[in-house]
Scaffold this motif. Sequence first.
Motif, PDB file in Angstrom:
ATOM      1  N   ILE A 288      -6.342   7.885  -8.084  1.00  0.00           N
ATOM      2  CA  ILE A 288      -6.457   6.409  -8.636  1.00  0.00           C
ATOM      3  C   ILE A 288      -5.820   5.283  -7.487  1.00  0.00           C
ATOM      4  O   ILE A 288      -6.640   4.407  -7.212  1.00  0.00           O
ATOM      5  CB  ILE A 288      -5.675   6.270  -9.974  1.00  0.00           C
ATOM      6  N   LEU A 289      -4.638   5.627  -7.134  1.00  0.00           N
ATOM      7  CA  LEU A 289      -3.987   4.829  -6.321  1.00  0.00           C
ATOM      8  C   LEU A 289      -4.851   4.697  -5.024  1.00  0.00           C
ATOM      9  O   LEU A 289      -4.557   3.500  -4.234  1.00  0.00           O
ATOM     10  CB  LEU A 289      -2.638   5.280  -5.968  1.00  0.00           C
ATOM     11  N   GLN A 290      -5.381   5.634  -4.416  1.00  0.00           N
ATOM     12  CA  GLN A 290      -6.012   5.633  -3.294  1.00  0.00           C
ATOM     13  C   GLN A 290      -7.398   4.625  -3.475  1.00  0.00           C
ATOM     14  O   GLN A 290      -7.545   3.919  -2.505  1.00  0.00           O
ATOM     15  CB  GLN A 290      -6.279   7.132  -2.707  1.00  0.00           C
TER      16      GLN A 290
ATOM     17  N   GLY B 284       0.894  -1.142   0.198  1.00  0.00           N
ATOM     18  CA  GLY B 284       0.110  -0.004  -0.005  1.00  0.00           C
ATOM     19  C   GLY B 284       0.746   1.333  -0.103  1.00  0.00           C
ATOM     20  O   GLY B 284       0.281   2.496   0.223  1.00  0.00           O
ATOM     21  N   ASN B 285       2.269   1.094   0.043  1.00  0.00           N
ATOM     22  CA  ASN B 285       2.958   2.395  -0.046  1.00  0.00           C
ATOM     23  C   ASN B 285       3.271   2.937  -1.395  1.00  0.00           C
ATOM     24  O   ASN B 285       3.508   2.012  -2.229  1.00  0.00           O
ATOM     25  CB  ASN B 285       4.348   2.002   0.864  1.00  0.00           C
ATOM     26  N   PHE B 286       3.797   4.197  -1.522  1.00  0.00           N
ATOM     27  CA  PHE B 286       4.328   4.684  -2.556  1.00  0.00           C
ATOM     28  C   PHE B 286       5.684   4.994  -2.369  1.00  0.00           C
ATOM     29  O   PHE B 286       6.179   5.972  -1.501  1.00  0.00           O
ATOM     30  CB  PHE B 286       3.379   5.831  -2.892  1.00  0.00           C
TER      31      PHE B 286
ATOM     32  N   LEU C 136      -1.820  14.400  -9.943  1.00  0.00           N
ATOM     33  CA  LEU C 136      -2.995  14.629  -9.063  1.00  0.00           C
ATOM     34  C   LEU C 136      -3.849  13.443  -9.210  1.00  0.00           C
ATOM     35  O   LEU C 136      -4.252  12.823  -8.231  1.00  0.00           O
ATOM     36  CB  LEU C 136      -3.784  15.809  -9.513  1.00  0.00           C
ATOM     37  N   ASP C 137      -4.143  13.147 -10.512  1.00  0.00           N
ATOM     38  CA  ASP C 137      -4.954  12.081 -10.641  1.00  0.00           C
ATOM     39  C   ASP C 137      -4.511  10.636 -10.290  1.00  0.00           C
ATOM     40  O   ASP C 137      -5.228   9.804  -9.894  1.00  0.00           O
ATOM     41  CB  ASP C 137      -5.531  11.950 -12.216  1.00  0.00           C
ATOM     42  N   LEU C 138      -3.338  10.459 -10.489  1.00  0.00           N
ATOM     43  CA  LEU C 138      -2.709   9.180 -10.138  1.00  0.00           C
ATOM     44  C   LEU C 138      -2.675   8.834  -8.428  1.00  0.00           C
ATOM     45  O   LEU C 138      -3.105   7.856  -8.026  1.00  0.00           O
ATOM     46  CB  LEU C 138      -1.212   9.179 -10.462  1.00  0.00           C
TER      47      LEU C 138
ATOM     48  N   MET D 122     -11.945   4.350 -13.714  1.00  0.00           N
ATOM     49  CA  MET D 122     -11.077   4.824 -12.844  1.00  0.00           C
ATOM     50  C   MET D 122      -9.976   5.827 -13.306  1.00  0.00           C
ATOM     51  O   MET D 122      -9.547   6.766 -12.615  1.00  0.00           O
ATOM     52  CB  MET D 122     -10.407   3.603 -12.225  1.00  0.00           C
ATOM     53  N   VAL D 123      -9.439   5.664 -14.446  1.00  0.00           N
ATOM     54  CA  VAL D 123      -8.239   6.749 -15.052  1.00  0.00           C
ATOM     55  C   VAL D 123      -9.161   7.820 -15.830  1.00  0.00           C
ATOM     56  O   VAL D 123      -8.393   8.629 -16.604  1.00  0.00           O
ATOM     57  CB  VAL D 123      -7.072   5.923 -15.709  1.00  0.00           C
TER      58      VAL D 123
END
Length: 260
Positions: free
Chosen positions: A185-187, A37-39, A180-182, A126-127
């Motif tokens: 999306i990742l969340q 779950g980490n970036f 910003l979108d990434l 989602m994207v």
Amino acid sequence: MASTVVSVNNLTKKFPAPGSGEEFTVLDSISLDVEAGNFASIVGPSGCGKSTLLNIIAGIETHESGSLKVFPKAGTSNSAAHIGYVFQSPRLLNWLTVKDNIQFALEAQNIPRERWHELVTKYLEMVGLGGQERNYPLNLSGGMQQRVAITRALAIEPDVLLMDEPFSHLDEITARKMRLDLMEILQRAKTTILFVTHDLREAVFLSDQIYMMNTKPARIFKRVRIDVPRPRKPEDPRLFDLEKDLVREFFSELEAQGYK
Ligand SMILES: Nc1ncnc2c1ncn2[C@@H]1O[C@H](COP(=O)(O)OP(=O)(O)O)[C@@H](O)[C@H]1O
Ligand SMILES: [Mg+2]
């Protein structure tokens, strides 16, 4: 308790030096971990070996010594981890539709055909590319093509998503929107990311954890946690201050290495 998804230990990589029978060390004793779950980001100057390291983790490049492991998600029956990969350029098959490009990856990962429709629809939505299923890559802008590449990587529901300077070919306005979108999306997708960039500002904005890499040979000389809470704003002064400190550290490290 957080579980480790990617674990790299003392990894060393050599390449033949051009024009001689000698070898040179590209990566020297690299160790890093990425938690579920980490970036995590790796930041280093151009040519230091970042892409080489991602290729080794993806299993498409060999290494001399050290070990690495990518663990499949707990609770799945997969024996091997699924690894998503987004490159600098989208690398789409231009003669296939958006949907077929994504399904090509699903098939390659042996994802059952009955799940394809659901996965394509969910991740395109989602994207922000809902409705583009039947379009062809060359009808899309560079930013949209890169969104298709991100969808293709997310749709296999990877244990880890590797991203190699994915926004460096885009203009800054598009890149900013993509970052910003990434984050959003990742969340939603709750994906674990290992991201490579030469751009410290980008790394500070996106990451929970940054590994700073020097060069010739590349070692990890510093590991930093970015604790600024999410959602983050690019103009947050805390991010700016962190970036300033890290740029300074980078310069003194590279200067000490005799980097020109
Ligand atoms: N297949 C290869 N054979 C020989 N040298 C290579 C190969 N791939 C990369 N290199 C060299 O390894 C170094 C690191 O390259 P790379 O991983 O692409 O760096 P980065 O992604 O950080 O810009 C560079 O000096 C590059 O020229
Ligand atoms: Mg590279």
